[in-house]
Structure formats: structure tokens, C-alpha cells
Enzyme design. Structure first.
Site, short mmCIF file in Angstrom:
data_model
loop_
_atom_site.label_atom_id
_atom_site.label_comp_id
_atom_site.label_asym_id
_atom_site.label_seq_id
_atom_site.Cartn_x
_atom_site.Cartn_y
_atom_site.Cartn_z
CE LYS A 52 -3.80 -2.53 2.03
NZ LYS A 52 -4.52 -2.98 3.22
CD GLN A 96 -3.39 -4.54 6.37
OE1 GLN A 96 -3.28 -3.59 5.61
NE2 GLN A 96 -4.02 -5.65 6.02
CG ASP A 119 -9.68 -0.42 4.42
OD1 ASP A 119 -9.31 -0.73 3.27
OD2 ASP A 119 -9.00 -0.59 5.44
#
Ligand code: NDP
Length: 281
Positions: A52, A96, A119
Site C-alpha cells: 500500500k 490494517q 476501506d
């Protein structure tokens, strides 16, 4: 024989488009920044986080890393998120998953401002998707819509079967296909006659999390097959939820593993970051 839906190329195209857009925004004095939080050092998470950060760097998005020790308390993590929520220089916040067991993931997801929830996991964004309002959409399903559209697969009016009802793949995927006017069936572990249901699909999206479970006997001749699964087989080679070699000859189009759905997730995360900056700063 199926056309191969090339996720590697499509994700590259999206990243190029974003890179150009970010450069234009920069020239107009607008910077885009993503905060990437990792708690502990789970090796798989470290790989995802590293990828990422690399994608951010390529596109021109600033990534601000928070590498926190495993013992970080929930209060400490929520404190950092609160600070980032209120920092106008940060446009997206990514925490994460999975988090260490002593931290409540739902509370962390809900603590991230919906405006920075790149997200697309916050209940407000999930709710927006359900009622057809604007909001951030979970990256893997959003990437699959891009794969279909950019491969000129017609969605409206088609029978779409989604196998899997997880919050991050199956459910948002089904809602997105509904938004695109497909007729959608959602299957799960209690579905009766899974094979027969799957054989009705013009578009079959497989997110079952079981290596190579779906063979040719689940697929209608000419169907489009999207394989979300990622696994290692007995020879340590990457494979999906679909028996690719069996299904390839009868499908009209199919995503390979690797190089299908996988590369799209990060591309859509980057897209959500740029959208967050444009919408809310
Ligand atoms: P989950 O394990 O959370 O969900 C799997 C779903 O499949 C569940 O809804 C489950 O049903 C259903 N299921 C399991 N067994 C059967 C069965 N025998 N028959 C019918 N349905 C079944 O997985 P995820 O949604 O998180 O991920 C799915 C796959 O996609 C995994 O392989 C994962 O690694 C991969 N993935 C890939 C990503 C990418 O970027 N390419 C991103 C995210 C995931 P029930 O709800 O009843 O238990």
C-alpha cells in the site's frame, strides 16, 4: 475458451489515471495523504502494508506510517485515530486488519471518521451503499466492478450469483451488482443446491475462501467468472477458489489468480484516497 480479464493491466491503468490526477491536484496546491496504521508485526500484514505504501509513493499520495507495537492498547489506538480524524492534512485512514486479539476491531472501524474511511468498512458507508447514497465502498468489490466495466461485461439485467456473504467481499459485492441492475443471488454455507444455483449465473463471483472448490460443474457455458480467492496450493503456487483450468474452456471470460482481482484492491484504495481528498478537503 474464455477471455482473460487482466486485473494487472486494469489496475495499472487506474493507477496511471490516478497518478495524473494527483499531479494535477498537486500543481493546484492540493496534497493527498493516507495514514497507514499497523499494530504488531504479522508478516502477511507487513506485506500488505508495504504494498500500500509503495502504491502511494507511485501515485504521489503521501503515506504516513504508524507502526505500533503488539502491546498497544485499544485506548492508545483510538487516541491516534481521533488525532488523525481531526488532522486536516490527512485524507484517508487505514488500519490494517486483523488487529491483535485484545483490540476490538468493530470499535476501531467505527472510530474512523466515515469521511476518511477509505476501506469502506464504517457502518455509515456500508449503510450508504445499501440505500444507494454516496460513500466509500470496500475496495475488493469496487475493484471487481471496475474489472467488469473495463472489460465491457454487461451487468444490467444479468443473473449474478455471488458465493460468500462476508462484510468485506460478499455483501458489498452483492449490493454493488444490484446497484448496477443485475439480478443478484447471494450464496453461503447453508445454501441448498449450490451447484444448481451457480449454474443459473451469467456472472459468477466466487468469494468462498476454499481453494479450487468451484469446478466446471458449477458454471454455465459462456458465464463470466470472477475468482476472489487467494490461496497457496500444495506446490506453494498461488491459486483461487475456482479450478481455473477446468472452467477456462467453458467460461466466456475469467479472472486468473494471480493477476485478476488481487491487484484491483490496492488500486481502489488509492482511488478512495483521492476521492476523500477531493470530497472533504
Ligand atoms: P470469508 O471466509 O469471510 O467468507 C467466506 C464466505 O463463503 C462465507 O460467507 C461462507 O458462508 C461462504 N462459504 C464457505 N464455505 C462454503 C460452502 N461450502 N458453500 C457455500 N458457501 C460457503 O472470506 P472473505 O469474504 O474474506 O474472502 C473470500 C476469499 O477471498 C478468500 O479466499 C480471501 O483470501 C479472498 N480475498 C481476496 C482479496 C483480494 O484482494 N483478492 C480480498 C479479500 C479476500 P457463511 O457466511 O455461511 O459462513
Amino acid at each position: 475458451m474464455a477471455a482473460i480479464i487482466d486485473g494487472k493491466q486494469i489496475s495499472k491503468d487506474i493507477k496511471e489515471e490516478l497518478k495524473k490526477e494527483v499531479a494535477e491536484l498537486k500543481a493546484a496546491g492540493k496534497n493527498c495523504a493516507l495514514a497507514v496504521i499497523q499494530v504488531g508485526n504479522d508478516p502477511a500484514s507487513s506485506v500488505y502494508v508495504g504494498n500500500k505504501k509503495k502504491a502511494c509513493e507511485y501515485i504521489g499520495i503521501e503515506s504516513v506510517a504508524y507502526e505500533l507495537p503488539e502491546e498497544t492498547t485499544q485506548e492508545e489506538l483510538l487516541g491516534i485515530i481521533d488525532k488523525l480524524n481531526n488532522d486536516p492534512a490527512i485524507h484517508g485512514i487505514l488500519c490494517q486488519l486483523p488487529l491483535p486479539k485484545h483490540i476490538n476491531e468493530d470499535e476501531v472501524i467505527q472510530a474512523i471518521s466515515p469521511k476518511k474511511d477509505v476501506d469502506g468498512f464504517h457502518p455509515q458507508n456500508v449503510g450508504a451503499l445499501v440505500i444507494g447514497q454516496q460513500g466509500f465502498v470496500s475496495c475488493t468489490p469496487a475493484g471487481i466492478i471496475q474489472l467488469l466495466k473495463r472489460s465491457n461485461v454487461e451487468i444490467a439485467g444479468k443473473n449474478c450469483v455471488v458465493i460468500g456473504r462476508s462484510n468485506i467481499v460478499g455483501k458489498p459485492m452483492s449490493l454493488l451488482m444490484l446497484r448496477e441492475n443485475a439480478t443478484v443471488t447471494i450464496c453461503h454455507s447453508k445454501t441448498a443446491n449450490l451447484k444448481e444455483v451457480c449454474k443459473q449465473a451469467d456472472i459468477l463471483i466466487v468469494a468462498i475462501g476454499k481453494p479450487q472448490m468451484i469446478g466446471a460443474d458449477y458454471v454455465k457455458e459462456g458465464a463470466v467468472v470472477i475468482d476472489v480467492g487467494i490461496h497457496r496450493d500444495s506446490e506453494n503456487k498461488l491459486c483461487g477458489d475456482v479450478k481455473y483450468d477446468e472452467v477456462f474452456p467453458i467460461a466466456s471470460a475469467i479472472t486468473p489468480v494471480p493477476g485478476g482481482v488481487g491487484p484491483m484492491t490496492i488500486a481502489m484504495l488509492m482511488n478512495n484516497c483521492v476521492e476523500a481528498m477531493k470530497m472533504y478537503s
